[in-house]
Design an enzyme around this catalytic site. Structure first.
Site, PDB file in Angstrom:
ATOM      1  CB  SER A 111       6.877  -9.265  10.897  1.00 18.44           C
ATOM      2  OG  SER A 111       6.974  -9.133   9.511  1.00 18.44           O
ATOM      3  CG  HIS A 112       3.536  -7.455   8.764  1.00 18.45           C
ATOM      4  ND1 HIS A 112       4.195  -8.651   8.956  1.00 18.45           N
ATOM      5  CD2 HIS A 112       2.222  -7.740   8.800  1.00 18.45           C
ATOM      6  CE1 HIS A 112       3.304  -9.618   9.090  1.00 18.45           C
ATOM      7  NE2 HIS A 112       2.095  -9.095   9.009  1.00 18.45           N
ATOM      8  CG  ASP A 275       8.578  -6.238   7.041  1.00 21.54           C
ATOM      9  OD1 ASP A 275       9.771  -6.184   6.687  1.00 21.54           O
ATOM     10  OD2 ASP A 275       8.092  -7.203   7.651  1.00 21.54           O
ATOM     11  CG  ASP A 279      10.852 -10.297   6.952  1.00 24.26           C
ATOM     12  OD1 ASP A 279      10.075  -9.320   6.927  1.00 24.26           O
ATOM     13  OD2 ASP A 279      10.658 -11.312   7.651  1.00 24.26           O
ATOM     14  NE  ARG A 280       5.474  -9.613   5.656  1.00 26.22           N
ATOM     15  CZ  ARG A 280       4.191  -9.908   5.806  1.00 26.22           C
ATOM     16  NH1 ARG A 280       3.277  -9.107   5.303  1.00 26.22           N
ATOM     17  NH2 ARG A 280       3.813 -10.990   6.447  1.00 26.22           N
TER      18      ARG A 280
HETATM   19  C1  G1P Z   1       1.915 -14.137   7.053  1.00 24.59           C
HETATM   20  C2  G1P Z   1       2.060 -14.322   5.562  1.00 24.59           C
HETATM   21  C3  G1P Z   1       3.113 -15.356   5.282  1.00 24.59           C
HETATM   22  C4  G1P Z   1       4.419 -14.955   5.965  1.00 24.59           C
HETATM   23  C5  G1P Z   1       4.174 -14.708   7.443  1.00 24.59           C
HETATM   24  C6  G1P Z   1       5.413 -14.172   8.127  1.00 24.59           C
HETATM   25  O1  G1P Z   1       1.518 -15.337   7.634  1.00 24.59           O
HETATM   26  O2  G1P Z   1       0.844 -14.672   4.955  1.00 24.59           O
HETATM   27  O3  G1P Z   1       3.291 -15.471   3.906  1.00 24.59           O
HETATM   28  O4  G1P Z   1       5.375 -15.954   5.826  1.00 24.59           O
HETATM   29  O5  G1P Z   1       3.133 -13.762   7.607  1.00 24.59           O
HETATM   30  O6  G1P Z   1       5.843 -12.966   7.598  1.00 24.59           O
HETATM   31  P1  G1P Z   1       0.000 -15.670   8.011  1.00 24.59           P
HETATM   32  O7  G1P Z   1      -0.479 -14.550   8.900  1.00 24.59           O
HETATM   33  O8  G1P Z   1      -0.756 -15.675   6.718  1.00 24.59           O
HETATM   34  O9  G1P Z   1       0.046 -17.009   8.679  1.00 24.59           O
HETATM   35 ZN    ZN Z   2       8.743  -8.984   8.394  1.00 29.59          ZN
END
Ligand code: G1P
Ligand code: ZN
Length: 541
Positions: A111-112, A275, A279-280
């Site tokens: 992801s990010h 990201d 997805d973000r």
């Molecule tokens: C984080 C975000 C959550 C998101 C997830 C995946 O998770 O807070 O909203 O769904 O990344 O992108 P966390 O690290 O808080 O468990």
């Molecule tokens: Zn992502």
């Protein structure tokens, strides 16, 4: 095809978004193979079926894709659909799974999080509805990883991932597909492209920062080629294995350049970013940052202006720490608002059962029933569609929204890479005193209730407990504490701070000022400084 003996790893527990580790961990011998075999071993009935594979292009993406293809063949899948160059954004992968009625998909992304030889990698399994595997599947996968003894793999040459077309791997078909085409077509179905195009032709300017991540090719095609945004509107559009050394995280810290542009005199009308895996979303108007929680509420309130949602919304879902702005929109629309634990997977059941149309998280995830993942470009396009119909600025739309519904001032404070024991201790102490908090006062505010959020899924009846500690104040303010489930080093403590202000005359205040007493209260209640040794958060979003 060969069967290889292996020994299990004990650290392959999929978190909120699949298995996330540093690249060198994934590079250990058999690490990837063990996990993928554990995924396949936990599934039933995929013989001859289709598996979708794609990732965000980060370092190690291509290697894992080759392994996954050969193992899918050896394990009996009938067909693999893989994005060209190994690229599929997470929402695009969800769409490909759904559109092709695939059995499931492997999405390779962290992801990010940063990418590169010493940065992060991830593998996530999505089911046939296009969404992340539910907990009972990820638990089965985890259980399997602890006892696995063999995996099977085809001994065939690598597939040329850059060449669109069909090849055979063992007795399985592999189709290398255009990464963008199906997704772009879906967006054209959902939104009024003609209206957006006309707005842009009329002089509306936009800036989209792809952060050298997966949305580059998607945004180029959709925003510039199909909607006519000026060339150069999409910035950093070439996906790089290390995202150019940056965090592909669309927040005010990592997308600072975009933020500064949007606050400058020469700001375009609309700014956005996405990201690593697409997805973000980050939404910034000229001179105004729209928090993801507000964006969810504003999109929900205006969604009927886009063709796909003209018939109205069935319901709205938000994750628990997301501000409650969306709840008041649901109330006004006369539809149900759902509060789920953090993580997109909890929205899947609600979407599949037709209970909600739009969902969102404070962490910059917004999406709808068009796929089963949050979708960055979708949010951008819905905003553009709304702007094209309303012909008002983002700022005007936001201010009118606050006047109508009240404003939820909101901030998230992250304490990253905190000592794991200290973080666990902080949460344990909070839990222990929860019962005694109600009725007490902090910073002159009275605590109305305090609990550890537990969710009962209305569709499958499952319960998810210990999903975050909520401190609710009289008057609607709230502090939430939870530990991240996606971090890869140490613990990350997230503190979510929210204050509801119904009075429009008090909306024009900087967020940190509006939240000052709650920020102090957050430390007083949980002893953050004392227990973590941190005087301030690492990131504020
Ligand atoms: C984080 C975000 C959550 C998101 C997830 C995946 O998770 O807070 O909203 O769904 O990344 O992108 P966390 O690290 O808080 O468990
Ligand atoms: Zn992502």
């Amino acid at each position: 095809m060969k069967t290889v003996s292996t020994t299990p790893f004990q650290d392959q527990k999929p978190g909120t978004s699949g298995l996330r580790k540093k690249v060198p961990v994934f590079q250990q011998q058999n690490y990837v193979e063990n996990f993928i075999q554990s995924v396949f071993d936990s599934l039933e009935g995929f013989e001859g079926q289709t598996l979708v594979i794609g990732g965000d292009g980060r370092f190690f993406n291509r290697e894992v894709i080759q392994i996954a293809i050969k193992m899918a063949s050896a394990n009996g899948f009938g067909r693999v659909l893989v994005g060209q160059g190994g690229i599929l954004s997470t929402p695009a992968a969800s769409n490909v799974i759904r559109k092709n009625k695939a059995f499931g998909g492997l999405i390779l992304s962290a992801s990010h999080n940063p990418g590169g030889p010493n940065e992060d990698f991830g593998i996530k399994y999505n089911t046939g509805n296009g969404g992340p595997a539910p907990e009972k599947v990820t638990e089965a996968i985890y259980a399997r990883t602890k006892v696995i003894e063999t995996y099977t793999i085809c001994e065939t040459p690598d597939v040329d991932l850059d060449k669109i077309g069909r090849v055979e791997v063992g007795s399985m078909d592999v189709e290398v597909i255009d990464s963008v085409a199906d997704y772009a077509a879906l967006m054209e179905e959902l939104f009024d492209f003609a209206a957006i195009k006309a707005m842009i032709a009329g002089g509306f300017r936009l800036a989209f920062d792809a952060m050298h991540a997966v949305t580059g090719p998607y945004a180029k095609e959709i925003l510039e080629r199909r909607l006519g945004a000026a060339e150069g509107s999409v910035k950093n559009f070439v996906p790089l294995e290390d995202f150019g050394g940056h965090h592909p995280d669309p927040n005010l810290v990592h997308a600072k350049e975009l933020y500064d542009l949007m606050m400058s005199d020469d700001a375009p009308d609309f700014g956005a970013a996405s990201d690593g895996d697409g997805d973000r979303n980050l939404i910034i108007g000229k001179g105004i940052f729209v928090t993801p929680s507000d964006s969810l509420a504003m999109l929900a309130a205006n969604a009927h202006l886009a063709p796909a949602y003209a018939g109205g919304l069935k319901g709205i879902a938000r994750s628990m720490p997301t501000s409650r702005a969306a709840d008041r929109v649901a109330e006004k629309l006369g539809i149900k608002a759902y509060e789920t634990p953090t993580g997109w997977k909890f929205f899947g059941n609600l979407l599949d059962a037709g209970l909600v149309t739009i969902c969102g998280e404070e962490s910059a995830g917004t999406g709808s029933d068009h796929v089963r993942e949050k979708d960055g470009l979708w949010a951008v396009l819905l905003w553009l569609n709304i702007l094209a119909v309303r012909r008002e600025s983002v700022k005007a739309i936001a201010e009118a929204h606050w006047t109508e519904y009240g404003r939820n001032f909101y901030a998230r404070h992250d304490y990253e890479d905190v000592d794991t024991q200290a973080a666990n201790g902080l949460v344990a102490e909070l839990r222990e005193k929860l019962d005694r908090l109600a009725g007490t006062s902090v910073q002159g505010m009275t605590i109305a209730a305090a609990d550890d959020f537990s969710y009962l899924d209305p569709v499958d009846g499952s319960t998810s407990a210990n999903q975050g500690i909520r401190i609710l104040f009289e008057g609607g303010s709230r502090i939430v504490y939870r530990l991240s489930g996606t971090g890869t080093s140490g613990a990350t403590l997230r503190v979510y701070i929210e204050r509801f202000e119904p009075d429009a005359a008090k909306h024009d205040v900087p967020t940190p000022d509006a939240l000052a007493d709650l920020i102090t209260a957050a430390d007083e209640i949980a002893g953050i400084r004392a227990m973590t040794g941190r005087n301030e958060p690492s990131v504020i979003t």
